[in-house]
Motif scaffolding. Structure first.
Motif, PDB file in Angstrom:
ATOM      1  N   MET A   1      -0.798   1.562  -7.590  1.00 10.14           N
ATOM      2  CA  MET A   1       0.225   1.017  -6.717  1.00 10.14           C
ATOM      3  C   MET A   1       0.374  -0.477  -6.957  1.00 10.14           C
ATOM      4  O   MET A   1       1.466  -1.003  -7.064  1.00 10.14           O
ATOM      5  CB  MET A   1      -0.144   1.279  -5.259  1.00 10.14           C
ATOM      6  CG  MET A   1       0.966   0.949  -4.329  1.00 10.14           C
ATOM      7  SD  MET A   1       1.096   2.186  -3.041  1.00 10.14           S
ATOM      8  CE  MET A   1       1.219   1.130  -1.631  1.00 10.14           C
ATOM      9  N   PHE A   5       3.502  -2.940  -8.093  1.00 13.59           N
ATOM     10  CA  PHE A   5       3.889  -4.172  -7.410  1.00 13.59           C
ATOM     11  C   PHE A   5       3.968  -5.334  -8.385  1.00 13.59           C
ATOM     12  O   PHE A   5       4.906  -6.097  -8.398  1.00 13.59           O
ATOM     13  CB  PHE A   5       2.871  -4.517  -6.314  1.00 13.59           C
ATOM     14  CG  PHE A   5       3.080  -3.736  -5.048  1.00 13.59           C
ATOM     15  CD1 PHE A   5       4.298  -3.764  -4.406  1.00 13.59           C
ATOM     16  CD2 PHE A   5       2.062  -2.979  -4.512  1.00 13.59           C
ATOM     17  CE1 PHE A   5       4.489  -3.051  -3.245  1.00 13.59           C
ATOM     18  CE2 PHE A   5       2.259  -2.259  -3.348  1.00 13.59           C
ATOM     19  CZ  PHE A   5       3.468  -2.303  -2.722  1.00 13.59           C
ATOM     20  N   THR A  27       7.893  -1.442   3.448  1.00 12.53           N
ATOM     21  CA  THR A  27       6.830  -0.443   3.663  1.00 12.53           C
ATOM     22  C   THR A  27       5.491  -1.143   3.871  1.00 12.53           C
ATOM     23  O   THR A  27       4.729  -0.821   4.780  1.00 12.53           O
ATOM     24  CB  THR A  27       6.749   0.515   2.456  1.00 12.53           C
ATOM     25  OG1 THR A  27       8.002   1.182   2.328  1.00 12.53           O
ATOM     26  CG2 THR A  27       5.642   1.548   2.635  1.00 12.53           C
ATOM     27  N   LEU A  28       5.230  -2.130   3.025  1.00 13.99           N
ATOM     28  CA  LEU A  28       3.996  -2.903   3.160  1.00 13.99           C
ATOM     29  C   LEU A  28       3.921  -3.566   4.540  1.00 13.99           C
ATOM     30  O   LEU A  28       2.901  -3.514   5.226  1.00 13.99           O
ATOM     31  CB  LEU A  28       3.950  -3.970   2.055  1.00 13.99           C
ATOM     32  CG  LEU A  28       2.710  -4.850   2.038  1.00 13.99           C
ATOM     33  CD1 LEU A  28       1.692  -4.276   1.057  1.00 13.99           C
ATOM     34  CD2 LEU A  28       3.050  -6.275   1.629  1.00 13.99           C
ATOM     35  N   LYS A  30       5.526  -2.842   7.394  1.00 14.52           N
ATOM     36  CA  LYS A  30       5.387  -1.931   8.534  1.00 14.52           C
ATOM     37  C   LYS A  30       4.017  -1.264   8.564  1.00 14.52           C
ATOM     38  O   LYS A  30       3.382  -1.162   9.603  1.00 14.52           O
ATOM     39  CB  LYS A  30       6.465  -0.838   8.470  1.00 14.52           C
ATOM     40  CG  LYS A  30       7.811  -1.289   8.989  1.00 14.52           C
ATOM     41  CD  LYS A  30       8.810  -0.159   8.971  1.00 14.52           C
ATOM     42  CE  LYS A  30       8.580   0.820  10.114  1.00 14.52           C
ATOM     43  NZ  LYS A  30       9.721   1.735  10.262  1.00 14.52           N
ATOM     44  N   HIS A  31       3.586  -0.766   7.406  1.00 15.61           N
ATOM     45  CA  HIS A  31       2.416   0.100   7.436  1.00 15.61           C
ATOM     46  C   HIS A  31       1.110  -0.628   7.171  1.00 15.61           C
ATOM     47  O   HIS A  31       0.105  -0.325   7.798  1.00 15.61           O
ATOM     48  CB  HIS A  31       2.607   1.258   6.462  1.00 15.61           C
ATOM     49  CG  HIS A  31       3.728   2.157   6.876  1.00 15.61           C
ATOM     50  ND1 HIS A  31       3.626   2.988   7.967  1.00 15.61           N
ATOM     51  CD2 HIS A  31       4.984   2.315   6.399  1.00 15.61           C
ATOM     52  CE1 HIS A  31       4.762   3.650   8.121  1.00 15.61           C
ATOM     53  NE2 HIS A  31       5.611   3.246   7.183  1.00 15.61           N
ATOM     54  N   ASP A  32       1.116  -1.582   6.261  1.00 15.71           N
ATOM     55  CA  ASP A  32      -0.146  -2.247   5.956  1.00 15.71           C
ATOM     56  C   ASP A  32      -0.381  -3.438   6.881  1.00 15.71           C
ATOM     57  O   ASP A  32      -1.434  -3.551   7.487  1.00 15.71           O
ATOM     58  CB  ASP A  32      -0.200  -2.626   4.479  1.00 15.71           C
ATOM     59  CG  ASP A  32      -0.226  -1.375   3.603  1.00 15.71           C
ATOM     60  OD1 ASP A  32      -1.171  -0.576   3.764  1.00 15.71           O
ATOM     61  OD2 ASP A  32       0.697  -1.164   2.805  1.00 15.71           O
ATOM     62  N   GLY A  34       1.197  -3.623   9.563  1.00 13.50           N
ATOM     63  CA  GLY A  34       1.249  -2.928  10.854  1.00 13.50           C
ATOM     64  C   GLY A  34      -0.058  -2.293  11.261  1.00 13.50           C
ATOM     65  O   GLY A  34      -0.274  -2.025  12.440  1.00 13.50           O
ATOM     66  N   SER A  35      -0.970  -2.050  10.311  1.00 11.89           N
ATOM     67  CA  SER A  35      -2.219  -1.406  10.719  1.00 11.89           C
ATOM     68  C   SER A  35      -3.047  -2.337  11.610  1.00 11.89           C
ATOM     69  O   SER A  35      -3.855  -1.867  12.398  1.00 11.89           O
ATOM     70  CB  SER A  35      -3.013  -0.882   9.521  1.00 11.89           C
ATOM     71  OG  SER A  35      -3.572  -1.928   8.778  1.00 11.89           O
ATOM     72  N   CYS A  36      -2.834  -3.632  11.507  1.00 14.56           N
ATOM     73  CA  CYS A  36      -3.504  -4.553  12.443  1.00 14.56           C
ATOM     74  C   CYS A  36      -2.538  -5.169  13.461  1.00 14.56           C
ATOM     75  O   CYS A  36      -2.914  -5.437  14.595  1.00 14.56           O
ATOM     76  CB  CYS A  36      -4.186  -5.691  11.691  1.00 14.56           C
ATOM     77  SG  CYS A  36      -5.815  -5.259  11.069  1.00 14.56           S
ATOM     78  N   PRO A  76      -6.587 -10.881   5.735  1.00 17.78           N
ATOM     79  CA  PRO A  76      -6.935 -11.044   4.321  1.00 17.78           C
ATOM     80  C   PRO A  76      -5.819 -11.730   3.545  1.00 17.78           C
ATOM     81  O   PRO A  76      -4.676 -11.760   3.982  1.00 17.78           O
ATOM     82  CB  PRO A  76      -7.082  -9.593   3.842  1.00 17.78           C
ATOM     83  CG  PRO A  76      -6.067  -8.836   4.656  1.00 17.78           C
ATOM     84  CD  PRO A  76      -5.957  -9.563   5.989  1.00 17.78           C
ATOM     85  N   PRO A  77      -6.136 -12.281   2.374  1.00 18.51           N
ATOM     86  CA  PRO A  77      -5.090 -12.859   1.514  1.00 18.51           C
ATOM     87  C   PRO A  77      -4.333 -11.756   0.770  1.00 18.51           C
ATOM     88  O   PRO A  77      -4.936 -10.786   0.328  1.00 18.51           O
ATOM     89  CB  PRO A  77      -5.891 -13.712   0.527  1.00 18.51           C
ATOM     90  CG  PRO A  77      -7.229 -13.071   0.459  1.00 18.51           C
ATOM     91  CD  PRO A  77      -7.480 -12.443   1.803  1.00 18.51           C
ATOM     92  N   TRP A  78      -3.028 -11.929   0.640  1.00 16.50           N
ATOM     93  CA  TRP A  78      -2.196 -10.920  -0.032  1.00 16.50           C
ATOM     94  C   TRP A  78      -1.652 -11.416  -1.360  1.00 16.50           C
ATOM     95  O   TRP A  78      -0.781 -10.808  -1.965  1.00 16.50           O
ATOM     96  CB  TRP A  78      -1.039 -10.499   0.896  1.00 16.50           C
ATOM     97  CG  TRP A  78      -1.546  -9.743   2.081  1.00 16.50           C
ATOM     98  CD1 TRP A  78      -1.983 -10.258   3.266  1.00 16.50           C
ATOM     99  CD2 TRP A  78      -1.721  -8.313   2.190  1.00 16.50           C
ATOM    100  NE1 TRP A  78      -2.414  -9.248   4.103  1.00 16.50           N
ATOM    101  CE2 TRP A  78      -2.257  -8.055   3.462  1.00 16.50           C
ATOM    102  CE3 TRP A  78      -1.479  -7.236   1.318  1.00 16.50           C
ATOM    103  CZ2 TRP A  78      -2.558  -6.757   3.903  1.00 16.50           C
ATOM    104  CZ3 TRP A  78      -1.773  -5.953   1.755  1.00 16.50           C
ATOM    105  CH2 TRP A  78      -2.307  -5.724   3.040  1.00 16.50           C
ATOM    106  N   PHE A  80      -2.699 -11.339  -4.234  1.00 18.00           N
ATOM    107  CA  PHE A  80      -2.882 -10.496  -5.416  1.00 18.00           C
ATOM    108  C   PHE A  80      -1.708  -9.545  -5.622  1.00 18.00           C
ATOM    109  O   PHE A  80      -1.547  -8.996  -6.694  1.00 18.00           O
ATOM    110  CB  PHE A  80      -4.197  -9.714  -5.327  1.00 18.00           C
ATOM    111  CG  PHE A  80      -4.149  -8.518  -4.419  1.00 18.00           C
ATOM    112  CD1 PHE A  80      -3.996  -7.239  -4.953  1.00 18.00           C
ATOM    113  CD2 PHE A  80      -4.236  -8.667  -3.040  1.00 18.00           C
ATOM    114  CE1 PHE A  80      -3.945  -6.137  -4.120  1.00 18.00           C
ATOM    115  CE2 PHE A  80      -4.178  -7.572  -2.211  1.00 18.00           C
ATOM    116  CZ  PHE A  80      -4.029  -6.303  -2.751  1.00 18.00           C
ATOM    117  N   GLU A  81      -0.901  -9.329  -4.604  1.00 19.25           N
ATOM    118  CA  GLU A  81       0.243  -8.463  -4.847  1.00 19.25           C
ATOM    119  C   GLU A  81       1.552  -8.996  -4.292  1.00 19.25           C
ATOM    120  O   GLU A  81       2.565  -8.317  -4.350  1.00 19.25           O
ATOM    121  CB  GLU A  81      -0.025  -7.046  -4.355  1.00 19.25           C
ATOM    122  CG  GLU A  81      -0.118  -6.893  -2.867  1.00 19.25           C
ATOM    123  CD  GLU A  81      -0.268  -5.408  -2.521  1.00 19.25           C
ATOM    124  OE1 GLU A  81      -1.234  -4.794  -3.007  1.00 19.25           O
ATOM    125  OE2 GLU A  81       0.581  -4.895  -1.810  1.00 19.25           O
TER     126      GLU A  81
END
Lengths: 99, 386
Positions: A1, A5, A27-28, A30-32, A34-36, A76-78, A80-81
């Motif tokens: 994945m 990206f 998607t990222l 809302k879902h990623d 969004g998980s926190c 976390p830092p993002w 990398f993507e």
């Protein structure tokens, strides 16, 4: 994945992400994120990211938090993507509010 | 025999309500799948592998979870938006729904099945409801986000306070007057907790520290103590893209298998030897769930973004990864059928629930589902900590 990206994430300058990439970013978000922060960004273990709660906060600073995270906190830092301009694009989406 | 015959005849004559009809069925092979973005659940039959009904208008179901009534007929669904919904699995009806808080994270049902408790972030605390009517019975404000709420034997609930670093043990024998025992200073930012299947040990995972906090419910007077202290050996942890979930944690024999925060490892501890570490198993990414097949022989692990297309299987006997499968993008949850011959896996971004045979690892089939997350089967109704 992440390869996908990286392959798609090579946009430059202030151009908005491609439509395909925008879908991936949403998607990222809302879902990623969004998980926190909650699927609707009203908060969870992480703080709410609603337009009201972001008022008065600097765009650059918010984008930097997305890219580098918050040391000592679960954020976390993002980097990398996400490209810097993609982080800025996400800040704009948060300011608008999700749907 | 004659007596029995007469008795049976009498029952058949006087109790026609018990006569079988085509519509009647048990609930032991039913379950639900949360379709988180749609605010909906699916009710499914795990024997037929078919969807029976959809129940919608359940609110924001990001991070939703569920427990079941003792008769395994009703599901209590806990939504992110503070909604508590009671769903009849047989009819597919939403029986009752209450908006009990602004932001919540999960819930539990009491030992006697009469109380449903919800853990809330906003306002921080636990609220307790009558399982039959969903009328409020008790409010336990904590001044902190509450995580890791579980039921415990002797009609108790246990939970942890994320912001304050405490564990609270609450005796609900008298629902209107909860008896609270507080354990402060358990460590920084407990993010979730587990109770062992026998209901004896409550273990809170800590985000801010290398270690976990253990409360022995056989000896609550001895207080909370630290286990796995310094499991990261002082190394900088990796960024965490999704917090591990400790519910349903894998227990196999005397060993417990715990996800390490910020590492690509499962920690193995010997519960009979003071919870000492006996090994660590390198895995594909940062574990989110590590759940044991009901017989304890296999431990199935899924992972945080960006390794979340993969599921690995650990053999409890050799402590080695013996299978890796790639169900698809964003594997969020795993649930075993009651005796573990199958595992049901939600693959969020493929909009599917996949069913695998846990012996052959063969994919048996799939059910379509809209952004599926949690899968909950009614066998949970009769297990401590579910």
């Amino acid at each position: 994945m992440s390869l996908v990206f990286l392959a798609c994430g090579a946009s430059f300058g202030a151009e908005p992400p491609t439509p395909v990439r925008q879908t991936e970013l949403m998607t990222l978000l809302k879902h990623d994120c969004g998980s926190c922060h909650g699927l609707t960004m009203k908060g969870g273990l992480g703080p709410p990211l609603l337009p009201d709660t972001l008022t008065g906060k600097d765009d650059q600073e918010l984008a930097r938090i997305i890219l580098d995270g918050v040391p000592g906190k679960p954020m976390p830092p993002w980097r990398f993507e996400l490209q810097p301009e993609e982080a800025r694009w996400l800040v704009d989406r948060l300011r608008e509010g999700l749907k | 025999m004659n007596y029995l015959g007469v008795l049976m005849g009498a029952i058949l004559l006087t109790a026609p309500v018990y006569a079988a009809s085509a519509d009647q069925r048990g609930t032991g092979d039913l379950g639900i799948v949360v379709e988180r973005a749609a605010g909906r659940i699916q009710i499914f039959d795990s024997s037929q592998r078919t969807k029976l009904a959809s129940v919608s208008e359940l609110g924001d179901l990001s991070h939703a979870s569920a427990v079941f009534s003792r008769d395994a007929r009703y599901a209590y669904v806990f939504g992110r938006d503070g909604g508590l919904s009671k769903v009849d699995l047989l009819t597919g009806n939403l029986e009752k729904r209450v908006a009990q808080a602004g932001n919540s994270i999960g819930g539990a049902i009491s030992q006697d099945g009469k109380l449903v408790a919800v853990s809330n972030y906003e306002p921080g605390g636990v609220r307790v409801f009558d399982a039959g009517t969903l009328e409020p019975l008790a409010d336990i404000p904590t001044g902190s986000k509450v995580v890791g709420l579980v039921d415990a034997p002797d009609q108790r609930f246990v939970f942890s306070l994320y912001d304050l670093g405490e564990i609270w043990l609450v005796d609900m024998s008298v629902p209107a007057a909860p008896k609270i025992t507080k354990y402060p200073n358990i460590g920084q930012n407990p993010y979730d907790a587990l109770i062992t299947p026998d209901g004896r040990y409550y273990v809170a995972g800590l985000f801010g520290e290398d270690g976990m906090a253990l409360l022995d419910l056989w000896h609550p007077d001895k207080g909370v103590r630290r286990i796995l202290d310094g499991y990261g050996r002082g190394e900088e942890p990796l960024p965490v893209y999704k917090m591990p979930h400790l519910e349903g944690v894998a227990i196999a024999g005397k060993n417990a298998f715990l996800p390490a925060v910020g590492r690509h490892e499962i920690l193995v501890v010997d519960m009979d030897n003071d919870w000492q570490e006996v090994g660590r198993i390198p895995v594909h990414g940062q574990a989110v769930f590590a759940v044991a097949r009901p017989d304890g022989r296999q431990i199935w692990v899924n992972f945080a973004h960006p390794a979340n297309d993969t599921v690995q299987v650990i053999d409890a006997a050799t402590l080695k990864v013996v299978h890796s499968i790639q169900p698809g993008p964003a594997v969020l949850h795993l649930e075993f059928t009651p005796r573990g011959e199958q595992v049901w896996i939600s693959v969020r971004d493929a909009d599917r629930v996949d069913v695998y045979d846990t012996r052959s690892m063969a994919l048996l089939g799939s059910l379509p589902a809209d952004k599926p997350s949690g899968i909950f089967m009614t066998a949970r109704a009769h297990r401590i900590g579910y």
